[in-house]
Design a protein around this motif. Structure first.
Motif, PDB file in Angstrom:
ATOM      1  N   GLN A  99      -0.897  25.877 -14.449  1.00 26.39           N
ATOM      2  CA  GLN A  99      -0.199  26.243 -13.213  1.00 26.39           C
ATOM      3  C   GLN A  99      -1.158  26.648 -12.097  1.00 26.39           C
ATOM      4  N   SER A 100      -2.449  26.357 -12.238  1.00 25.13           N
ATOM      5  CA  SER A 100      -3.438  26.889 -11.295  1.00 25.13           C
ATOM      6  C   SER A 100      -3.908  25.891 -10.249  1.00 25.13           C
ATOM      7  N   ARG A 101      -3.390  24.663 -10.267  1.00 23.29           N
ATOM      8  CA  ARG A 101      -3.947  23.619  -9.404  1.00 23.29           C
ATOM      9  C   ARG A 101      -3.070  23.386  -8.179  1.00 23.29           C
ATOM     10  N   PRO A 102      -3.674  23.196  -7.016  1.00 24.76           N
ATOM     11  CA  PRO A 102      -2.885  22.922  -5.807  1.00 24.76           C
ATOM     12  C   PRO A 102      -2.279  21.527  -5.861  1.00 24.76           C
ATOM     13  N   VAL A 103      -1.027  21.402  -5.388  1.00 26.15           N
ATOM     14  CA  VAL A 103      -0.321  20.127  -5.451  1.00 26.15           C
ATOM     15  C   VAL A 103       0.230  19.731  -4.096  1.00 26.15           C
ATOM     16  N   ASN A 104       0.851  20.653  -3.380  1.00 25.45           N
ATOM     17  CA  ASN A 104       1.362  20.405  -2.029  1.00 25.45           C
ATOM     18  C   ASN A 104       2.449  19.332  -1.968  1.00 25.45           C
ATOM     19  N   GLY A 105       3.314  19.312  -2.972  1.00 24.66           N
ATOM     20  CA  GLY A 105       4.500  18.476  -2.920  1.00 24.66           C
ATOM     21  C   GLY A 105       4.280  17.011  -3.245  1.00 24.66           C
ATOM     22  N   ASN A 156       0.808  10.597 -20.500  1.00 27.14           N
ATOM     23  CA  ASN A 156       0.506  11.718 -19.603  1.00 27.14           C
ATOM     24  C   ASN A 156       1.753  12.330 -18.993  1.00 27.14           C
ATOM     25  N   LYS A 157       2.880  12.270 -19.700  1.00 28.79           N
ATOM     26  CA  LYS A 157       4.152  12.746 -19.157  1.00 28.79           C
ATOM     27  C   LYS A 157       4.143  14.231 -18.820  1.00 28.79           C
ATOM     28  N   ASP A 158       3.334  15.022 -19.503  1.00 30.65           N
ATOM     29  CA  ASP A 158       3.289  16.454 -19.228  1.00 30.65           C
ATOM     30  C   ASP A 158       2.461  16.783 -17.994  1.00 30.65           C
ATOM     31  N   GLU A 159       1.867  15.741 -17.389  1.00 32.58           N
ATOM     32  CA  GLU A 159       1.059  15.962 -16.186  1.00 32.58           C
ATOM     33  C   GLU A 159       1.503  15.102 -15.008  1.00 32.58           C
ATOM     34  N   VAL A 160       2.475  14.209 -15.250  1.00 28.99           N
ATOM     35  CA  VAL A 160       2.888  13.274 -14.197  1.00 28.99           C
ATOM     36  C   VAL A 160       4.405  13.266 -14.083  1.00 28.99           C
ATOM     37  N   LEU A 161       4.897  13.600 -12.900  1.00 29.48           N
ATOM     38  CA  LEU A 161       6.311  13.479 -12.592  1.00 29.48           C
ATOM     39  C   LEU A 161       6.582  12.120 -11.958  1.00 29.48           C
ATOM     40  N   MET A 162       7.764  11.583 -12.229  1.00 26.94           N
ATOM     41  CA  MET A 162       8.185  10.377 -11.533  1.00 26.94           C
ATOM     42  C   MET A 162       8.506  10.728 -10.078  1.00 26.94           C
ATOM     43  N   THR A 175       0.848  -1.189   0.000  1.00 27.74           N
ATOM     44  CA  THR A 175       0.000   0.000   0.000  1.00 27.74           C
ATOM     45  C   THR A 175       0.882   1.236   0.000  1.00 27.74           C
ATOM     46  N   THR A 176       0.471   2.278  -0.723  1.00 24.43           N
ATOM     47  CA  THR A 176       1.213   3.534  -0.779  1.00 24.43           C
ATOM     48  C   THR A 176       0.229   4.695  -0.753  1.00 24.43           C
ATOM     49  N   SER A 177       0.731   5.837  -0.313  1.00 26.41           N
ATOM     50  CA  SER A 177      -0.025   7.089  -0.419  1.00 26.41           C
ATOM     51  C   SER A 177       0.437   7.840  -1.662  1.00 26.41           C
ATOM     52  N   ASP A 178      -0.144   9.001  -1.933  1.00 25.07           N
ATOM     53  CA  ASP A 178       0.344   9.839  -3.026  1.00 25.07           C
ATOM     54  C   ASP A 178       1.838  10.086  -2.833  1.00 25.07           C
ATOM     55  N   TYR A 179       2.619   9.877  -3.887  1.00 27.88           N
ATOM     56  CA  TYR A 179       4.075   9.969  -3.741  1.00 27.88           C
ATOM     57  C   TYR A 179       4.586  11.404  -3.870  1.00 27.88           C
ATOM     58  N   SER A 180       5.727  11.660  -3.228  1.00 25.57           N
ATOM     59  CA  SER A 180       6.354  12.986  -3.246  1.00 25.57           C
ATOM     60  C   SER A 180       6.980  13.254  -4.608  1.00 25.57           C
ATOM     61  N   ILE A 181       6.938  14.501  -5.039  1.00 21.83           N
ATOM     62  CA  ILE A 181       7.531  14.905  -6.311  1.00 21.83           C
ATOM     63  C   ILE A 181       8.397  16.142  -6.097  1.00 21.83           C
ATOM     64  N   PRO A 182       9.417  16.328  -6.948  1.00 21.97           N
ATOM     65  CA  PRO A 182      10.347  17.443  -6.741  1.00 21.97           C
ATOM     66  C   PRO A 182       9.789  18.805  -7.119  1.00 21.97           C
ATOM     67  N   GLY A 183       8.824  18.845  -8.052  1.00 20.51           N
ATOM     68  CA  GLY A 183       8.337  20.123  -8.544  1.00 20.51           C
ATOM     69  C   GLY A 183       6.869  20.069  -8.888  1.00 20.51           C
ATOM     70  N   TYR A 184       6.456  21.027  -9.722  1.00 22.30           N
ATOM     71  CA  TYR A 184       5.048  21.119 -10.116  1.00 22.30           C
ATOM     72  C   TYR A 184       4.807  20.196 -11.305  1.00 22.30           C
ATOM     73  N   PRO A 185       3.813  19.314 -11.253  1.00 23.56           N
ATOM     74  CA  PRO A 185       3.690  18.288 -12.291  1.00 23.56           C
ATOM     75  C   PRO A 185       3.044  18.734 -13.592  1.00 23.56           C
ATOM     76  N   TYR A 186       2.199  19.775 -13.551  1.00 27.52           N
ATOM     77  CA  TYR A 186       1.378  20.101 -14.717  1.00 27.52           C
ATOM     78  C   TYR A 186       2.062  21.189 -15.543  1.00 27.52           C
ATOM     79  N   LEU A 187       2.582  20.819 -16.717  1.00 30.48           N
ATOM     80  CA  LEU A 187       3.309  21.782 -17.534  1.00 30.48           C
ATOM     81  C   LEU A 187       2.407  22.844 -18.148  1.00 30.48           C
ATOM     82  N   ASN A 188       1.168  22.473 -18.432  1.00 24.82           N
ATOM     83  CA  ASN A 188       0.294  23.386 -19.172  1.00 24.82           C
ATOM     84  C   ASN A 188      -0.820  23.992 -18.329  1.00 24.82           C
TER      85      ASN A 188
END
Length: 789
Positions: free
Chosen positions: A296-302, A770-776, A281-294
C-alpha cells in the motif's frame, strides 16, 4: 528508451445513461413478432472443418456420378448464383449461432468487432461464454483462454496459418493479430481442432480478413467464388479497375486512446489486391481503486502504472484467379511497444518492443475431375522478435537496456483435399484429408550471466512437426449426420537442458546439462453426431481422444523470465499428454428464441502445467530460496486432471416496439478443474452469469448488459490467492446506414458509443499471474465510426 503516445480528446459519457438498467431474461412461448426478427441468415464460418458444404443442383445420377454430370451441376449452380450476389447480413446485435458444426463455434462478426474494439483477441473475447483472456497487460498482451485451457492448448491462426508470435511462451507476450485489421473471429472447440494440431486441445481461435483476396471486389466483374465457372471465358472479363475502401476509427476515454485503420481492395479481370494499415496508442489507463493488494506504499494517482501501449501494422496482398480457382499471397508487418503493469514492471519500467514480419500464401482449386472436389493449401513464414526492455537497477535510470530477447522463426505448410460426396447406400459420404508440416526455431538470450548456463530462458532450440489428418462426414438423412476424424503427427525437438540439482526431477537425482533430442508421435481421433430436433433445434454429441507432445518451453526452460517475474524450470522427462473428452450441445439459430447450450467433460492423463512452488529465485538455481529473491519459481509438472463445465447463451425477441424489436438476452458459463487428488488446477476462470435488454431495427442497436463473475476461491494449494467477484456493466448505442455517396463519397456508415465497466468496479482476472497487482480498466467510454467507400 522513451515511450511516446498521443492523447485523445476526453469524451463525455452522460448520454449512455438513457439506456437504463439491465434486465433478467425470461422465456415467453409466443411473443409478438416482427417478421424481421425470425428471418435470421445463416452464419458463415471458415475454420471448423476441412469439409466445406456448398449448394449444388442435384444430379440425375446419384452416387458417384459422372464427370460430365458433375461439371454440368457446377455450371448450373454458377448460373443460379451470380457472382455479384451478396449473402444476407443479419441485423446488428443478433446472436450468431452456428448449428451445422459438430461442436460449439463462437462467432464474432465484423460489426461486433467494430463495436466492441479491444487491442488483443483476449480483450475482445473476454466476456464470451466459456472464453476469457489472460489480460497480463490489458489492451497490450491478452491471449484467449478457452474452458480454462491456455497457451499450449489453444491455437491461434490467421487466414488458416499459425499466428507465429511468442504469446504461447509467456503471458506478457502480445498476440500479433490486431482486431482492428480483422473481419471475423471464430472460436472452434471440439473435434474440428484436429485440423490444426494436437496443441489445440482447448480449441482454436481463427481470425480472418481479406489480406489474400478470395474474390474480385463485387463492384467489378469477377470469377464465381470458390471456383464455380463463369458463363463467359476468362479472356472476355473486363479489366477495368474497381476500388473499395474502409476506414475504422475509435477514441476511448479510459486510456485516452486513439485507433485508426484504412483498408483498400481493388481488382478487375483475373486479379484482386488488398492493402491495409492501422495504428493505435494509449496512455496509462484509469482504474477504480488501488491496484496493489500486498503493498500500500506506492503512488498510483488513479491510473495503472506502466500500462501505456502503442502498436501499428500494415499488409499488402493479391490474388490471381483462373478457371476453377485462385492463388494469392500477402506480406504483413506487425509492431508493438507496450509497458508491463505490476510492481516489478513499474519499478523497472519494463516494456516490450515486438516486431513480426509474416509472408502467407493461400490457394484453392476445383479440378474438373471425377473424384476430387477441392484442393486447398496454405503456407506461411514468420520472422518474429521482441526485446524486453527495463532497468537493471531501479535506482539507476542509466541502467535501462534489453533484459531479455525472444525470437521465433517459423514456417508452415498445410494442404487439404476434399473428395466428391458419394452414395454409400447407407449414407452420403464426404471425405477430406490433409497434410501439415511445420518448423520452428526459438531463442531467448539475455545479457545477464554471459557465458553461463543461465544466459537466457533457454538455449536456442528447434522443433519439426509432420502430420496427416482425415475427416469423414456421413449424411444418413437430411436430419442426421455424423463425423469421424483422425490425426497422427510426429514431433522432433532439439534443445539443451541445464544441470539440475537433486530433488528437481521425479527420481530426485542430480542431472548434468546435456543436449536432448526427444521425439513424440501423438495420435488423436474423434466421432460426432449431429441431429435435427423439433422446433428448429439441433443436437450434437461428440467424443474425442487427443494426444499432445510437450513443447520446447515445457522441456527446456531453465532461467528467469523478467516480465512475468518467474524462474521457469522445464522438465526433460515429460511424456505425452492425453485428453479424453465428451461434449453434448443443443442449439437453435432461427426464430424469436435463439440459444446454444453445451456441457462437457475432459479427463487428462499426464496433464502438463506450470506449477508455482512457493520458492523465490533470482537468476540461477543457487539463488532459489534466498530471502528477498524477486522471481517466483515455476516448474513444469504432470498430473492427471479433470475438467467439467458448461456454457449457455440465449436471445429472445419479445416483441415489436417503435418500429423495431426489443428483447432480452442472457449467458452463463462455468468450468471446474481438479487434479486426481481433488486439489485445484491453478488459474481457472470463475463462474459467470449475466443478462440484459436490447432494441434493434435495420439501423439502430441499443443494449445494456450486466455480467456477474462470482468469487474464485478454488485456487491452487501453493502460491495462488482467491479472487473477488465483480459486476461488469456495459451499454451501447450504434447506428448503421447506407449513404448516397454525397457524404465524401462514402456509401455506408456505422458509428456508435459504448460504455464499459459503468459501475467502475475493481475487476481482477483470476487467470492472470499478476492479478493481485493489476486492475482491469475502470469506467470508460468508447466512440467509433466506420465508413465504407
Amino acid at each position: 528508451m522513451s515511450f511516446q503516445s498521443r492523447r485523445a480528446q476526453r469524451l463525455g459519457g452522460a448520454s449512455l445513461l438513457l439506456l437504463g438498467a439491465a434486465a433478467t431474461p425470461a422465456f415467453a412461448q409466443t411473443p409478438p413478432q416482427d417478421k424481421s426478427s425470425t428471418e435470421i441468415p445463416a452464419v458463415t464460418v471458415t475454420a471448423p472443418s476441412p469439409i466445406v458444404r456448398r449448394a449444388v443442383v442435384p444430379s440425375r445420377n446419384p452416387g458417384r456420378g459422372t464427370r460430365t454430370a458433375r461439371v454440368r451441376n457446377r455450371e448450373q449452380a454458377a448460373e443460379a448464383t451470380p457472382a455479384t450476389a451478396a449473402p444476407a447480413i443479419p441485423q446488428q446485435g443478433v446472436l450468431p449461432v452456428v448449428t451445422n458444426q459438430f461442436a460449439t463455434v463462437t462467432v464474432v462478426p465484423n460489426e461486433e468487432i467494430r463495436r466492441e474494439g479491444g487491442g488483443q483477441l483476449g480483450d475482445l473475447l473476454f466476456s464470451k461464454p466459456g472464453i476469457t483472456g489472460s489480460s497480463f497487460a490489458p489492451g497490450a498482451s491478452s491471449r484467449p483462454i478457452i474452458r480454462g485451457l491456455d497457451v499450449n492448448r489453444v491455437g491461434i491462426v490467421e487466414n488458416g496459418t499459425n499466428s507465429s508470435g511468442a504469446s504461447d511462451l509467456g503471458e506478457d507476450h502480445f498476440v500479433p493479430i490486431d482486431p482492428l485489421a480483422t473481419n471475423q473471429i471464430e472460436v472452434v472447440r471440439g473435434p474440428a481442432a484436429l485440423r490444426y494440431g494436437s496443441t489445440s486441445i482447448g480449441g482454436v481461435v481463427s481470425a480472418t480478413n481479406n489480406r489474400i483476396p478470395d474474390a474480385v471486389p463485387s463492384c467489378a466483374p469477377s470469377f464465381q467464388a470458390y471456383g464455380l465457372p463463369t458463363k463467359a471465358p476468362l479472356a472476355s472479363a473486363s479489366t477495368s479497375p474497381c476500388v473499395t475502401a474502409e476506414t475504422r476509427t475509435a477514441f476511448s476515454s479510459v486510456d485516452r486512446g486513439v485507433e485508426s485503420g484504412v483498408l483498400l481492395d481493388t481488382g478487375g479481370g483475373n486479379f484482386a489486391f488488398h492493402a491495409d494499415a492501422y495504428g493505435r496508442t494509449t496512455s496509462d489507463y484509469s482504474i477504480p481503486g488501488y491496484p496493489y493488494l500486498n503493498d500500500q506504499s506506492r503512488p498510483v494517482n488513479g491510473r495503472q502504472p506502466n500500462s501505456a501501449t502503442r502498436s501499428d501494422g500494415a499488409s499488402i496482398g493479391g490474388s490471381y484467379f483462373f478457371q476453377g480457382g485462385y492463388i494469392g499471397a500477402s506480406i504483413t508487418q506487425n509492431d508493438s511497444l507496450y509497458h508491463i503493469p505490476g510492481i516489478d514492471g513499474a519499478d523497472h519500467h519494463t516494456r516490450i518492443d515486438g516486431h513480426q514480419t509474416k509472408i502467407n500464401v493461400k490457394g484453392e482449386y476445383h479440378p474438373d475431375a471425377a473424384a476430387i472436389d477441392t484442393v486447398r493449401f496454405w503456407a506461411g513464414a514468420t520472422d518474429y522478435r521482441h526485446n524486453e526492455i527495463g532497468l537493471a537497477d531501479p535506482a539507476d535510470l542509466n541502467s535501462d537496456g534489453i533484459r531479455q530477447t525472444f525470437t521465433n522463426k517459423e514456417q508452415e505448410i498445410r494442404t487439404e483435399v476434399q473428395l466428391v460426396p458419394f452414395n454409400a447406400r447407407f449414407a452420403e459420404v464426404t471425405t477430406a484429408f490433409g497434410f501439415q508440416v511445420g518448423h520452428q526455431e526459438l531463442s531467448a538470450p539475455s545479457p545477464d550471466n554471459p557465458g553461463t548456463l543461465f544466459n537466457g530462458l533457454w538455449d536456442p532450440n528447434n522443433s519439426t512437426r509432420v502430420a496427416g489428418y482425415a475427416f469423414n462426414e456421413f449424411k444418413f438423412t437430411a436430419a442426421t449426420r455424423a463425423q469421424i476424424a483422425g490425426r497422427i503427427e510426429h514431433v522432433e525437438l532439439h534443445g539443451t537442458t541445464p544441470g539440475f540439482p537433486a530433488d528437481y526431477l521425479p527420481d530426485g537425482a542430480p542431472q548434468a546439462a546435456i543436449a536432448r533430442n526427444p521425439s513424440f508421435t501423438p495420435k488423436s481421433g474423434s466421432i460426432g453426431l449431429l441431429q435435427d430436433l423439433p422446433g428448429g433445434m439441433v443436437g450434437s454429441i461428440t467424443a474425442q481422444y487427443v494426444e499432445r507432445a510437450p513443447k520446447a518451453a515445457e522441456l527446456f526452460s531453465r532461467g528467469g523470465h523478467d516480465a512475468t517475474a518467474t524462474f521457469d524450470i522445464g522438465n526433460p522427462n515429460l511424456t505425452i499428454e492425453t485428453a479424453k473428452s465428451v461434449e453434448l450441445g443443443v442449439r437453435r439459430a432461427t426464430g424469436p428464441f435463439r440459444f446454444e447450450a453445451t456441457v462437457y467433460y475432459t479427463h487428462f492423463d499426464n496433464f502438463i502445467y506450470r506449477r508455482l512452488t512457493g520458492v523465490s529465485c533470482d537468476d540461477d538455481f543457487a539463488s532459489c530460496g534466498t530471502p528477498g529473491a524477486e522471481l517466483n519459481q515455476a516448474v513444469y509438472s504432470q498430473r492427471n486432471a479433470n475438467f467439467r463445465g458448461g456454457e449457455f447463451q440465449s436471445q429472445l425477441d419479445v416483441g415489436a416496439f417503435q418500429g423495431g424489436i426489443w428483447g432480452i438476452e442472457n449467458q452463463f458459463d462455468f468450468v471446474r478443474a481438479t487434479f486426481s487428488d481433488g486439489t485445484n488446477v491453478p488459474r481457472i476462470p470463475p463462474m459467470r452469469m449475466g443478462g440484459g435488454v436490447f432494441w434493434r431495427d435495420d439501423n439502430w442497436l441499443m443494449r445494456v448488459n450486466l455480467l456477474h463473475a462470482f468469487a474464485q476461491n478454488n485456487v491452487a494449494v501453493i502460491a495462488e490467492t482467491p479472487t473477488a467477484g465483480y459486476n461488469l456493466l456495459k451499454a451501447e448505442v450504434s447506428y448503421k446506414t447506407k449513404l448516397d455517396r454525397n457524404w465524401f463519397g462514402a456509401r455506408e456508415m456505422m458509428a456508435g458509443i459504448v460504455g464499459n465497466n459503468l459501475l467502475n468496479e475493481n475487476i481482477r482476472n483470476s487467470v492472470s499471474y499478476n492479478k493481485d497487482e493489476v486492475l482491469m480498466p475502470g469506467i470508460g467510454v468508447r466512440a467509433f465510426a466506420n465508413f465504407k467507400f
